[in-house]
Every structure is written in structure tokens, then in C-alpha cells.
Scaffold this active site. Sequence first.
Site, PDB file in Angstrom:
ATOM      1  N   ASP A  52      59.788  73.101  68.974  1.00 32.74           N
ATOM      2  CA  ASP A  52      58.342  72.919  69.106  1.00 32.74           C
ATOM      3  C   ASP A  52      58.018  71.743  70.018  1.00 32.74           C
ATOM      4  O   ASP A  52      57.120  71.815  70.862  1.00 32.74           O
ATOM      5  CB  ASP A  52      57.703  72.691  67.729  1.00 32.74           C
ATOM      6  N   SER A  97      52.431  75.153  65.718  1.00 31.10           N
ATOM      7  CA  SER A  97      52.971  73.811  65.987  1.00 31.10           C
ATOM      8  C   SER A  97      51.922  72.740  66.238  1.00 31.10           C
ATOM      9  O   SER A  97      52.002  71.971  67.203  1.00 31.10           O
ATOM     10  CB  SER A  97      53.916  73.836  67.190  1.00 31.10           C
ATOM     11  N   SER A  98      50.960  72.669  65.328  1.00 32.13           N
ATOM     12  CA  SER A  98      49.965  71.599  65.458  1.00 32.13           C
ATOM     13  C   SER A  98      50.619  70.230  65.314  1.00 32.13           C
ATOM     14  O   SER A  98      50.215  69.271  65.982  1.00 32.13           O
ATOM     15  CB  SER A  98      48.866  71.779  64.410  1.00 32.13           C
TER      16      SER A  98
HETATM   17  C1  GLA Z   1      59.432  75.660  62.975  1.00 31.62           C
HETATM   18  C2  GLA Z   1      60.319  74.499  63.364  1.00 31.62           C
HETATM   19  C3  GLA Z   1      61.140  74.830  64.597  1.00 31.62           C
HETATM   20  C4  GLA Z   1      61.859  76.164  64.447  1.00 31.62           C
HETATM   21  C5  GLA Z   1      60.895  77.238  63.956  1.00 31.62           C
HETATM   22  C6  GLA Z   1      61.594  78.520  63.650  1.00 31.62           C
HETATM   23  O1  GLA Z   1      58.448  75.858  63.949  1.00 31.62           O
HETATM   24  O2  GLA Z   1      59.547  73.361  63.627  1.00 31.62           O
HETATM   25  O3  GLA Z   1      62.046  73.792  64.860  1.00 31.62           O
HETATM   26  O4  GLA Z   1      62.968  76.032  63.602  1.00 31.62           O
HETATM   27  O5  GLA Z   1      60.188  76.825  62.801  1.00 31.62           O
HETATM   28  O6  GLA Z   1      62.097  79.093  64.795  1.00 31.62           O
END
Ligand code: GLA
Length: 389
Positions: free
Chosen positions: A182, A134-135
Site C-alpha cells: 500500500d 488504503s486510507s
Molecule cells: C492490506 C495490507 C497490504 C496487503 C493487502 C493484501 O492492504 O496493508 O500490505 O497485504 O492487505 O494484499
Amino acid sequence: MNTQPDAAAEPVEAVASAFADLYGAAPAGVWSSPGRVNLIGEHTDYNNGFVMPLAIPDRVTVAASRTGSRVLRIASAQQEEKAEIELDKLEPGSVEGWGGYVAGVAWALQTKGYALPGADLYLDGRVPLGAGLSSSAALECAVATALIDLAELSDAPQGLAVAQLAQYAENEYVGAKTGLMDQAASILCTQGHALLFDVLELSTKQVPFDLDGAGLALMVMDTRVAHSHAGGEYGARRRSCEEAAAELGVDSLRQATFADLDRLTDPVLLKRARHIVTENARVVEAGQAMDRDDWTEFGRLMTASHASMRDDFEITVEEIDVTVETALEHGAIGARMTGGGFGGSAIALVEKDKVEALGAAVLATFAERGWKEPVIRTMLPSRGASRDR
Ligand code: GLA
């Protein structure tokens, strides 16, 4: 093994001084927000379900000051190009590349009625790109936190509302239709805890996750198979979930029960929905297992989650599956892919004294197969967004 220390050195002073070199004066403040690892609950967020992420030590740090102009000037330690974003000419898609995330956050805030001042920003992003950590949410949330503080709003959004603004930027400005996990993790997580988040109720619970106390480590293994959310597979899974919900006559798969699954006739929709329904149940059970320090059960649920992502939701890739299998063969209590899928990172819960051997086994397996060397680290649950100076 290329295990790195738990706490990534925080660059607050370096970022402040780079800001001063570039703009000629010290910044008004320095803010930061972390990437995340999701312990369990994958693709459940956009189905109004449950997730359980934690914040990782890697953060995006932003030094910033307000100016008298109507422009955001942005520069970054990782990017050659600088950009100027005109606050009064923001349209989705008008700024591309990394600047689009900054512009998107400004656009989201303004669109929701928050008046922003011009500002100078200098960013340092330490969350690896494409690793499923999640950068982009870290970047959005760091910028949102900085801009909201700089704006000195009387009705400043807080907590989940900030996460929702960052998600709005990602969904509508950048154009990636992701869920809320995220950004919620980046804003709300606290040190030493996992965040149990119920997306339907928008309620959260900080669950103590004392790895050290339990003699455990959380290994994060970046396969370096780059994933891309813009890619069609994420959207395709989302559409399948919506179709399955429509067929069952429920608002979202959160409302679907195990018994409902029998009513789905399309075999692909059945598999997709089964992942969501079983995964939601696993997250709730994982929260209970963590409450009673039942790590064996927690690990079992992690591994079951992986099997469901692999067989029913079909979002894993060979490198990820092999990492999980190798981890389990070398004593992991549980292991699974984390994040959106199609690459990125796998995680393993493991007794501390097994970390070295497990990491070495994964490295050896990758080398044998001629795959890129993975980046293997242990991580402790860290704090969410903060003002650091
Ligand atoms: C990505 C998306 C999240 C989530 C995940 C899977 O990180 O940004 O919102 O859906 O995939 O769990």
C-alpha cells in the site's frame, strides 16, 4: 447509479486556506498522497511476492509549515479533535486514533536517524475509511512526504525508502503488521500506469494501463462492509503462510513451487500456500497480458484470483462474492475483491458501455437483499505522492 467522476476534486487551495485560518499564516507547502486499488496479487506482499496496484484519485492532502518548537500540532478537516505530538517523547502507542499515524511517521523517521523540526500540519483525508482502499497508507505517505521536505535533510529518503518508513510506522507504531504494497503504491504509482512490484527484489515496473484507449472502465465497488486489519484474520493468514514456508524449508512462499505444495500435509496450510503460489504466477501473467493489451486474459486472471481468495485463502465475505458474481453476470471481463479482505471493495474490468447497467445490477442486488447501498465508482490510474504547492 451513484457513479462519481473519475478525478476527485483536489482540495489543495481549500486545505491551504484552512491551514492559514487555523495557524495564522499561509503554509510553507501542500503535499498529498493517494489511496490504492490492487488489480491483482493479494496477500502476496508479505510473502515476498508480486503485486500490481494503481493509485486512485482519492488522496490525503497535508498543508504544513515548520515551527521553532519540538511539537507537531495537527488538525484535520474530518476530525474534531486536534492534537499536539511532542517529538522528543514519541513511543509506539503513545498517541492513539488518527494522530497515531502522524506520530508513527515522525517516530519512524526519527528512529531511523532523520532529524525532524517541529511543525504545524492540517490534513484533509479523502480516501474512504474501511473501504479497502488504503486510507492509512495514504495518510502515512502524505505526512512522510511533507515532513521529509520540511526537514530539508541532506540525506532525505526517496521513493521506496519513504514507503518503507511509512510501513515501519504502520507495523511498529500503529501495530498493524501489514506488507509493503500500500505504501509503495501510494509513493511510487504514476498516472496512467499500474505498478508491477516485486517485493523480494524491491524492483518496480510502471505498466501502461490505458483504460480509455481500450474502451474500458475500472469499476470500484465499495460494499461498505467495513474491514479491519487489526482484526485477527489478517495476522492469522500471515502466520499460516510463515508456517507453510517453514514446513517447506524456504524463507518465504515466494520461493515455493507448485510441486512443493504436494509436501504440505495440513489441509488448511495447503490451501493458504496454494493461494500464494498460484497468485504470484497470476500477477506475472497479468503483467504480460497487460503488456500486450490482452484484456480477456487479464480479466480471466482477475476472476481466478478472486476464486482463489474465496476458496483457498478464505478472505472474502458474502457481499463481496455477490458483487463479483453480479459483475460477471453483467458482462465484466474480470472481477475480484481488492485489498486485505473481510469486506471493503470489489473491482471489475468492464467495457465502458456496460458500466451503467452493471452498476445498476449491483445496486439492485444489494437492495433486494436488504444490504447497505454500495458506493460504485469508476477510477483512472492516478499519480503517487506529490508536492502540490
Ligand atoms: C492490506 C495490507 C497490504 C496487503 C493487502 C493484501 O492492504 O496493508 O500490505 O497485504 O492487505 O494484499
